[in-house]
Scaffold this motif. Structure first.
Motif, short mmCIF file in Angstrom:
data_model
loop_
_atom_site.label_atom_id
_atom_site.label_comp_id
_atom_site.label_asym_id
_atom_site.label_seq_id
_atom_site.Cartn_x
_atom_site.Cartn_y
_atom_site.Cartn_z
N HIS A 109 -2.04 -5.14 1.31
CA HIS A 109 -2.72 -6.35 0.67
C HIS A 109 -1.82 -7.37 0.86
N PHE A 110 -2.23 -8.77 0.52
CA PHE A 110 -1.44 -9.83 0.54
C PHE A 110 -1.75 -10.56 -0.73
N ASP A 111 -0.65 -10.86 -1.54
CA ASP A 111 -0.55 -11.66 -2.74
C ASP A 111 0.13 -12.87 -2.58
N SER A 112 -0.62 -13.91 -3.00
CA SER A 112 0.13 -15.14 -2.71
C SER A 112 1.43 -15.46 -3.80
N GLU A 113 1.35 -14.64 -4.89
CA GLU A 113 2.61 -14.56 -5.76
C GLU A 113 3.54 -14.01 -5.08
N LEU A 114 3.40 -13.04 -4.31
CA LEU A 114 4.74 -12.55 -3.72
C LEU A 114 4.82 -13.23 -2.29
N GLY A 115 3.87 -13.90 -1.66
CA GLY A 115 4.13 -14.68 -0.29
C GLY A 115 4.15 -13.65 0.89
N VAL A 116 4.05 -12.38 0.94
CA VAL A 116 4.18 -11.39 1.87
C VAL A 116 3.10 -10.57 1.88
N PHE A 117 2.97 -9.77 2.93
CA PHE A 117 1.88 -8.45 3.00
C PHE A 117 2.84 -7.20 2.63
N VAL A 118 1.98 -6.26 1.93
CA VAL A 118 2.49 -5.17 1.19
C VAL A 118 1.78 -3.95 1.76
N ALA A 119 2.34 -3.13 2.18
CA ALA A 119 1.92 -1.63 2.50
C ALA A 119 1.34 -0.93 1.44
N ASP A 120 0.28 -0.44 1.29
CA ASP A 120 -0.05 0.55 0.07
C ASP A 120 -0.05 2.01 0.57
N THR A 121 -0.46 2.23 2.00
CA THR A 121 -0.30 3.40 2.41
C THR A 121 0.64 3.50 3.89
N GLU A 122 0.77 4.48 4.24
CA GLU A 122 1.57 4.80 5.55
C GLU A 122 0.66 4.40 6.59
N LEU A 123 -0.49 4.17 6.61
CA LEU A 123 -1.61 3.88 7.68
C LEU A 123 -1.48 2.32 7.60
N GLY A 124 -1.24 1.63 6.56
CA GLY A 124 -1.07 0.04 6.57
C GLY A 124 0.07 -0.53 6.61
N ARG A 125 1.31 0.47 6.75
CA ARG A 125 2.67 -0.19 6.80
C ARG A 125 2.62 -0.58 8.37
N PRO A 126 2.45 -0.21 9.39
CA PRO A 126 2.51 -1.16 10.66
C PRO A 126 1.91 -2.34 10.61
N ASP A 127 0.40 -2.67 9.99
CA ASP A 127 0.06 -3.89 9.90
C ASP A 127 0.91 -4.55 9.16
N ALA A 128 1.42 -4.37 7.81
CA ALA A 128 2.12 -5.11 7.09
C ALA A 128 3.38 -5.62 7.56
N GLU A 129 4.14 -4.78 8.52
CA GLU A 129 5.19 -5.14 9.07
C GLU A 129 5.15 -6.05 10.18
N LEU A 130 4.12 -6.06 11.03
CA LEU A 130 3.59 -6.54 12.21
C LEU A 130 3.19 -8.01 11.70
N TRP A 131 2.71 -8.37 10.50
CA TRP A 131 2.00 -9.63 10.13
C TRP A 131 3.38 -10.46 9.28
N ASN A 132 4.18 -9.70 8.61
CA ASN A 132 5.37 -10.35 8.03
C ASN A 132 6.33 -10.76 9.22
#
Length: 268
Positions: free
Chosen positions: A70-93
């Motif tokens: 997920h992305f939260d505008s109050e954090l300003g970055v993408f956050v991985a919630d599962t291992e499946l989403g970790r590559p996505d969050a790291e790539l987008w950040n």
């Protein structure tokens, strides 16, 4: 507070979604054979406080009903919630363009669409139509139901009370579920079981944000004798019409066939 959950055409998230699906397919290929059918969703929520005084954007990536990132505008970055989403969050950040678009979407997406959403849902007011009608209840020989039909109102918040001679009634009150119409308005039925006596006045009172004050519709109980007199009067009126119409038609027909009398001076 309001929430918008539909991404508009041409949204900056379109490119991010393509990247998501590409990374997801690559990730699945390295881990295990992907299933024949799967569903990946991206849901965006715009949360408004004091109009647009404070706006928060949350975008969720969901794979087969499980939130992966997920992305939260109050954090300003993408956050991985599962291992499946970790590559996505790291790539987008690591991608400055995607990260900049995500941070700017609070204005380009949420605040930009606030006017249209407010005009349709936040500021929309439609007054309810209220109708009271009696019907016989099968729960007792002298029991009846009063049905208060409240239709065509928006928004959905509404308060409906039954009063008997000015006193609120709580026993014997049954309500249907709130139903939504095709035009996004709502309707509901609220029923009251009663044993009316002559002179009793029942009131369906409705309070809604579209009304300046409570809207009250009354129903007054009548005795059986009064109802019989009313039905007798109606029946007599109908019978009178039945006999009057043929007689009037015969009179007009006979009058049409008679010769018109001439003045005496014209015959001499």
């Amino acid at each position: 507070m309001g929430a918008g959950r539909i991404l508009g055409a041409g949204s900056p998230w379109a490119g991010a979604l393509l990247v998501t699906l590409t990374v997801l397919r690559t990730h699945l290929a390295h881990c295990t054979e992907p299933p024949e059918h799967f569903l990946y969703q991206a849901k965006a929520e715009c949360l408004f406080t004091n109009g647009t005084g404070r706006v928060r954007l949350v975008v969720r990536g969901i794979y087969d009903r499980q939130q992966t990132d997920h992305f939260d505008s109050e954090l300003g970055v993408f956050v991985a919630d599962t291992e499946l989403g970790r590559p996505d969050a790291e790539l987008w950040n690591k991608d400055p363009a995607i990260l900049a678009d995500a941070r700017a979407a609070v204005d380009t997406f949420c605040r930009h669409n606030y006017g249209a959403v407010r005009q349709f849902s936040v500021d929309r007011r439609v007054q309810p139509k209220v109708k009271v009608s009696p019907t016989t209840s099968g729960s007792g020989p002298h029991s009846h139901l009063l049905v208060c039909s409240v239709t065509g109102f928006y928004p959905s918040g509404i308060e409906i009370k039954w009063l008997k001679n000015g006193q609120e009634q709580t026993a014997g009150v049954v309500s249907t579920e709130l139903l939504q119409n095709r035009d996004w308005t709502f309707q509901i039925l609220v029923m009251l079981e009663m044993s009316p006596r002559r002179g009793d006045v029942y009131t369906c009172q409705v309070e809604h944000i579209s009304l300046r004050g409570p809207l009250a519709v009354n129903w007054e109980a009548q005795s059986d004798a009064a109802r019989s007199k009313m039905l007798t009067g109606v029946g007599g009126f109908v019978l009178g019409l039945i006999f009057l119409v043929p007689g009037l038609l015969i009179y007009l027909k006979n009058k049409k066939g008679r010769p018109v009398p001439q003045p005496a001076g014209l015959l001499s």
